[in-house]
Design a protein around this motif. Structure first.
Motif, PDB file in Angstrom:
ATOM      1  N   THR A 321     -31.472 -24.615  68.680  1.00 55.70           N
ATOM      2  CA  THR A 321     -31.803 -23.190  68.714  1.00 55.70           C
ATOM      3  C   THR A 321     -31.379 -22.611  70.056  1.00 55.70           C
ATOM      4  OG1 THR A 321     -33.688 -23.556  67.246  1.00 55.70           O
ATOM      5  CG2 THR A 321     -33.661 -21.507  68.516  1.00 55.70           C
ATOM      6  N   THR A 322     -30.662 -21.497  70.034  1.00 56.68           N
ATOM      7  CA  THR A 322     -30.144 -20.877  71.258  1.00 56.68           C
ATOM      8  C   THR A 322     -30.601 -19.425  71.342  1.00 56.68           C
ATOM      9  OG1 THR A 322     -28.104 -20.234  70.138  1.00 56.68           O
ATOM     10  CG2 THR A 322     -28.105 -22.369  71.246  1.00 56.68           C
ATOM     11  N   ARG A 323     -30.494 -18.868  72.524  1.00 63.00           N
ATOM     12  CA  ARG A 323     -30.854 -17.461  72.743  1.00 63.00           C
ATOM     13  C   ARG A 323     -29.824 -16.841  73.687  1.00 63.00           C
ATOM     14  NH1 ARG A 323     -35.462 -14.130  72.697  1.00 63.00           N
ATOM     15  NH2 ARG A 323     -36.787 -15.874  72.036  1.00 63.00           N
ATOM     16  N   ASN A 324     -29.223 -15.749  73.278  1.00 63.77           N
ATOM     17  CA  ASN A 324     -28.302 -14.975  74.111  1.00 63.77           C
ATOM     18  C   ASN A 324     -28.992 -13.729  74.625  1.00 63.77           C
ATOM     19  OD1 ASN A 324     -26.218 -16.764  73.651  1.00 63.77           O
ATOM     20  ND2 ASN A 324     -25.511 -15.681  71.816  1.00 63.77           N
ATOM     21  N   GLU A 330     -34.016 -15.543  68.665  1.00 62.62           N
ATOM     22  CA  GLU A 330     -33.397 -16.856  68.766  1.00 62.62           C
ATOM     23  C   GLU A 330     -32.440 -17.077  67.597  1.00 62.62           C
ATOM     24  OE1 GLU A 330     -36.895 -19.216  68.544  1.00 62.62           O
ATOM     25  OE2 GLU A 330     -37.199 -19.246  70.724  1.00 62.62           O
TER      26      GLU A 330
END
Length: 344
Positions: A321-324, A330
């Motif tokens: 899981t990534t977050r920009n 997310e």
């Protein structure tokens, strides 16, 4: 063309080194008697040999002949002719340390640049390399016209020695061999090197032929396997068509209808399960698996929601899981097993 020449030079150097090592090992096992003729400042030769009888200690060389009967002491022996350093041209050569194993080949390739003669017009040799740190080595090259050495070699060849070598003394000390000739019965490093190259070429050709034959056999076996699979499939289809009841084609189609996940039902179930703050950007159906990707405020909470549904099991994250900074939440990637429930 330059790359082919480089490969040929490396191959020559490698086979030459191997051949020299083999010959040196054999000579250590069976070492003939050594007769040494050392040239003095007056042009005569001092004889150095064991068990010499009725032969003068100094021998003159005139008109291409040694003025002495050397047949008894030279026959079957190794003759070393040591000429004065004044007859040779000396050059110092600095090379990388890793070139020590291929020194003879490197010197042969550069002899026309270091001396007035080409490799075919000169006799030459080099001293043992001296290390300068861990990166470089230095060697001294001695060279002279080939006709200088062949005159002395021809004068001794008539006495049938096992080998004839021509050498000189280096200015810094030590002896440098510039020429060596073996008798027909002895092992010649040059001939052995060429034999090794021929063996390697034969092995390469055999490998290529074997590879082509293996490819042809593989294609033939693959074609036979495909034909057998086709015949088996035809036989199975014929058996299914002849059966009634549950094994009939209509029954199989009916069963597949209820066992195959419906994309409409999967999509509707996900739309009911996922909260309002979750946006699905990708959805893939592969057999009995569904893969979804999108953006949400709370990615870990999605797994229990999907697991609680009767349509999905074994829900897991298929990617981190990534977050920009530009995303409102997310980014998640979830994969789950579909439980087909298409019955009315």
């Amino acid at each position: 063309m330059s790359s082919l020449n480089s490969i040929r030079g490396i191959l020559d150097a490698w086979t030459g080194t191997v051949a020299g090592s083999v010959v040196a090992g054999l000579e250590r096992m069976v070492s003939p008697r050594v007769v040494r003729l050392v040239e003095t400042e007056t042009g005569t030769f001092a004889l150095d040999a064991a068990k010499v009888e009725n032969v003068p200690k100094e021998i003159a060389f005139e008109d291409g002949k040694f003025i002495a009967d050397l047949a008894q002491i030279v026959r079957g022996s190794r003759v070393e002719i040591v000429l004065r350093p004044a007859r040779f041209l000396f050059r110092s050569l600095e090379l990388p340390a890793r070139a020590a194993d291929f020194l003879d080949g490197i010197v042969r390739a550069q002899i026309d640049r270091l001396t007035p003669w080409s490799a075919s017009e000169a006799v030459f040799g080099c001293s043992a390399p001296v290390a300068h740190g861990s990166e470089s080595i230095t060697t001294v090259i001695a060279a002279a016209p080939r006709r200088l050495a062949t005159g002395y070699v021809e004068a001794v060849s008539g006495f049938h020695p096992t080998a004839i070598a021509v050498a000189t003394e280096a200015p810094e000390g030590g002896r440098i061999k510039v020429f060596e000739q073996k008798s027909r019965g002895a092992i010649d490093p040059v001939r052995l090197s060429r034999t090794l190259q021929a063996v390697l070429a034969l092995a390469a050709v055999t490998a290529v032929v074997g590879s082509v034959a293996a490819g042809y056999l593989a294609d033939s076996l693959s074609a036979q396997e495909g034909e057998l699979e086709r015949q088996i499939a035809q036989r199975r289809a014929a058996l299914r068509g002849s059966d009634g009841g549950e094994r009939s084609p209509l029954a199989l189609l009916e069963r597949r209808k209820y066992e195959t996940p419906s994309s409409v039902i999967v999509l509707e179930s996900l739309s009911r399960l996922l909260p309002d703050h979750t946006y699905v950007t990708e959805l893939h159906l592969a057999g009995n698996k569904v893969q979804i990707a999108g953006i949400t405020r709370d990615a870990p909470s999605l797994i229990p929601l999907i697991e609680q549904s009767q349509h999905f099991t074994r829900a897991t994250f298929s990617a981190p899981t990534t977050r920009n900074p530009s995303d409102p939440g997310e980014r998640f990637h979830i994969e789950a097993q579909i439980e087909p429930r298409n019955a009315p």
